[in-house]
Motif scaffolding. Structure first.
Motif, short mmCIF file in Angstrom:
data_model
loop_
_atom_site.label_atom_id
_atom_site.label_comp_id
_atom_site.label_asym_id
_atom_site.label_seq_id
_atom_site.Cartn_x
_atom_site.Cartn_y
_atom_site.Cartn_z
N THR A 1 0.82 -1.21 0.00
CA THR A 1 0.00 0.00 0.00
C THR A 1 0.86 1.26 0.00
O THR A 1 0.64 2.18 -0.80
CB THR A 1 -0.94 0.01 1.22
OG1 THR A 1 -1.79 -1.13 1.17
CG2 THR A 1 -1.79 1.28 1.25
N LEU A 2 1.85 1.33 0.88
CA LEU A 2 2.70 2.52 0.95
C LEU A 2 3.56 2.66 -0.30
O LEU A 2 3.84 3.78 -0.74
CB LEU A 2 3.57 2.47 2.20
CG LEU A 2 2.82 2.46 3.54
CD1 LEU A 2 3.80 2.61 4.71
CD2 LEU A 2 1.78 3.57 3.60
N SER A 3 3.97 1.54 -0.87
CA SER A 3 4.73 1.59 -2.13
C SER A 3 3.85 2.13 -3.25
O SER A 3 4.31 2.93 -4.07
CB SER A 3 5.27 0.21 -2.48
OG SER A 3 6.15 -0.26 -1.49
N ARG A 4 2.60 1.70 -3.29
CA ARG A 4 1.67 2.19 -4.31
C ARG A 4 1.42 3.68 -4.15
O ARG A 4 1.30 4.42 -5.13
CB ARG A 4 0.36 1.42 -4.23
CG ARG A 4 -0.62 1.73 -5.36
CD ARG A 4 -1.82 0.83 -5.34
NE ARG A 4 -2.68 1.06 -4.18
CZ ARG A 4 -2.79 0.24 -3.15
NH1 ARG A 4 -2.07 -0.87 -3.10
NH2 ARG A 4 -3.60 0.51 -2.14
N TRP A 5 1.35 4.14 -2.89
CA TRP A 5 1.16 5.56 -2.64
C TRP A 5 2.44 6.37 -2.84
O TRP A 5 2.41 7.59 -2.82
CB TRP A 5 0.70 5.78 -1.20
CG TRP A 5 -0.67 5.28 -0.90
CD1 TRP A 5 -1.63 4.86 -1.79
CD2 TRP A 5 -1.26 5.12 0.41
NE1 TRP A 5 -2.75 4.46 -1.13
CE2 TRP A 5 -2.56 4.62 0.22
CE3 TRP A 5 -0.81 5.36 1.70
CZ2 TRP A 5 -3.42 4.35 1.28
CZ3 TRP A 5 -1.65 5.09 2.77
CH2 TRP A 5 -2.94 4.60 2.55
N GLU A 6 3.57 5.67 -3.02
CA GLU A 6 4.89 6.30 -3.13
C GLU A 6 5.16 7.18 -1.91
O GLU A 6 5.71 8.28 -2.02
CB GLU A 6 5.01 7.12 -4.42
CG GLU A 6 4.89 6.27 -5.68
CD GLU A 6 5.07 7.08 -6.94
OE1 GLU A 6 5.06 8.32 -6.87
OE2 GLU A 6 5.24 6.46 -8.02
N LEU A 7 4.78 6.67 -0.74
CA LEU A 7 4.99 7.38 0.51
C LEU A 7 6.31 6.94 1.14
O LEU A 7 6.47 5.77 1.52
CB LEU A 7 3.84 7.10 1.48
CG LEU A 7 3.94 7.75 2.87
CD1 LEU A 7 4.03 9.26 2.77
CD2 LEU A 7 2.77 7.34 3.75
N SER A 8 7.25 7.83 1.22
CA SER A 8 8.54 7.54 1.84
C SER A 8 8.37 7.52 3.36
O SER A 8 7.82 8.46 3.94
CB SER A 8 9.57 8.60 1.44
OG SER A 8 10.81 8.34 2.03
N VAL A 9 8.86 6.46 4.00
CA VAL A 9 8.65 6.26 5.43
C VAL A 9 9.95 6.51 6.18
O VAL A 9 11.01 6.00 5.81
CB VAL A 9 8.16 4.83 5.72
CG1 VAL A 9 7.96 4.62 7.21
CG2 VAL A 9 6.85 4.56 4.97
N ASP A 10 9.88 7.31 7.24
CA ASP A 10 11.05 7.56 8.07
C ASP A 10 11.16 6.57 9.22
O ASP A 10 12.27 6.23 9.64
CB ASP A 10 10.99 8.99 8.64
CG ASP A 10 11.13 10.04 7.55
OD1 ASP A 10 12.23 10.17 7.01
OD2 ASP A 10 10.12 10.70 7.24
N ALA A 11 10.02 6.13 9.75
CA ALA A 11 10.07 5.21 10.90
C ALA A 11 8.82 4.36 10.97
O ALA A 11 7.72 4.81 10.64
CB ALA A 11 10.24 6.01 12.19
N VAL A 12 9.01 3.12 11.42
CA VAL A 12 7.91 2.22 11.78
C VAL A 12 8.07 1.93 13.27
O VAL A 12 9.14 1.51 13.71
CB VAL A 12 7.95 0.91 10.97
CG1 VAL A 12 6.86 -0.04 11.44
CG2 VAL A 12 7.82 1.19 9.48
N VAL A 13 7.01 2.17 14.03
CA VAL A 13 7.08 2.03 15.49
C VAL A 13 5.96 1.10 15.94
O VAL A 13 4.83 1.19 15.46
CB VAL A 13 6.96 3.39 16.19
CG1 VAL A 13 7.15 3.24 17.70
CG2 VAL A 13 7.96 4.39 15.63
N SER A 14 6.27 0.22 16.88
CA SER A 14 5.23 -0.65 17.45
C SER A 14 5.54 -0.92 18.91
O SER A 14 6.70 -0.86 19.33
CB SER A 14 5.14 -1.98 16.68
OG SER A 14 6.23 -2.83 17.03
N TYR A 15 4.49 -1.23 19.65
CA TYR A 15 4.65 -1.59 21.06
C TYR A 15 3.82 -2.82 21.35
O TYR A 15 2.62 -2.87 21.05
CB TYR A 15 4.22 -0.44 21.97
CG TYR A 15 4.56 -0.68 23.43
CD1 TYR A 15 5.89 -0.72 23.84
CD2 TYR A 15 3.57 -0.86 24.38
CE1 TYR A 15 6.22 -0.94 25.17
CE2 TYR A 15 3.89 -1.08 25.72
CZ TYR A 15 5.22 -1.11 26.10
OH TYR A 15 5.54 -1.34 27.42
#
Length: 357
Positions: free
Chosen positions: A139-153
């Motif tokens: 999905t993010l690749s299709r949106w061409e959205l560059s991601v700086d961080a993925v965070v989870s807890y």
């Protein structure tokens, strides 16, 4: 290793402290009974509100690790709250001023509820993605959205195939991508590990009572009995003690992997799998681990194989509760920071801090 603070780090901590105060005020003003939420989310958020100080303190620590030493201001950064649940981490990121916040969860009900909560709080995430890591990446690749961080807890300890999880995250677009996974399933903390192991043994061997609310996502049947059902359906000729033995030996495997092993066993008479941990177990229908206790050095190595430079950061104790406890937690946190990974035995959670090489 003691983290060296810069002026930017101090400013980020101040901003996070202020964001916690504002979000706490917003959350405590919520009237959950008037919102169109599922019973499950209402129950989970109610638990979060009872432990709000410690929850937001942990989220703030993860966000600090994700955002510190960035060359761009927060409003130019993009962040994913992976496995976001009630959305508190995403809400805190928006309250902090992160420019683009993506909330992701595999549960469609949670995704619907976080939109309602975000609108009511005035800190809705910019995007909501409903699906597992492969769907998030596509999905993010299709949106061409560059991601700086993925965070989870409290997510990584539930992921069935952690190595594949990191490989998938390595496909995300974004320069110097950081993956920040925090988990309370801290095997180095003896008290935490014993608690988790006791819960695993119960879930593995005993049926559970239905919860007092709608929407419980997990099965209530003992996991060992579920594996017996899977084995019997695949190989009806396997019965009695043989069935019991196969069910015990396949602990920690998902249905597709169990069926593969059963086929090999029927064909060869051999079972070449043995659970590596004495109590770790997962739901065989979904692969969702019951808070898997993992060796952090293994997590570092598999993140490295996926193209990340990884290290382990011990969690901090939230400075909340009665005054004597608050006064004790400050020096405890200082010792934990000073010891670095060696301080995990004192830490309430661990963090896998991975940066794309």
């Amino acid at each position: 290793m003691l983290l060296q603070d810069t002026g930017h780090d101090e400013s980020l901590r101040r901003d996070l402290s202020c964001a916690i105060v504002r979000l706490t005020w917003r959350l405590k003003r919520l009237d959950l009974d008037t919102l169109e939420l599922s019973d499950y989310t209402r129950h989970c958020l109610g638990q979060r509100l009872n432990q709000l100080e410690s929850v937001l303190a942990a989220h703030a620590h993860l966000l600090e690790l994700a955002l510190r030493n960035r060359s761009r201001p927060a409003e130019e950064l993009s962040l994913v709250d992976y496995g976001g649940g009630t959305g508190c981490l995403a809400f805190l990121a928006k309250e902090l001023g992160v420019g683009t916040v993506v909330y992701d969860d595999i549960d469609p009900v949670a995704c619907q509820d976080v939109a309602v909560l975000g609108e009511s709080l005035g800190v809705a995430p910019d995007h909501v993605v409903c699906g597992d890591v492969d769907h998030l990446v596509s999905t993010l690749s299709r949106w061409e959205l560059s991601v700086d961080a993925v965070v989870s807890y409290d997510v990584i300890e539930h992921v069935y195939d952690v190595e594949e999880h990191y490989r998938q995250l390595g496909r995300l677009p974004g320069h110097r991508l950081r993956i920040i996974h925090g988990s309370e399933a801290n095997a180095a903390n003896t008290r935490h590990a014993r608690r988790v192991s006791r819960q695993q043994v119960v879930i593995e061997n005993e049926d559970r009572e239905p919860p007092g609310f709608q929407g419980e996502p997990e099965t209530l049947k003992a996991y060992v009995e579920l594996r017996k059902d899977i084995i019997s359906a695949r190989a009806p000729q396997v019965q009695g003690d043989e069935l019991d033995r196969l069910a015990r030996r396949t602990r920690g495997l998902r249905k597709d992997d169990i069926e593969t092993l059963v086929d090999e066993y029927v064909a060869t008479g051999r079972l070449d799998y043995e659970p590596e941990h004495p109590t770790n177990t997962c739901d065989p229908l979904t692969g969702n681990w019951a808070e898997q206790l993992m060796d952090v050095s293994w997590l570092v190595s598999i993140a490295g194989r996926a193209g990340f430079q990884a290290r382990i950061v011990p969690g901090r104790r939230a400075s909340c509760g009665p005054l004597p406890k608050k006064l004790l937690k400050r020096p405890t946190n200082a010792i934990i920071d000073l010891l670095g990974q060696r301080g995990l035995f004192m830490a309430p959670y661990y963090v896998v801090h991975a940066t794309r090489c």
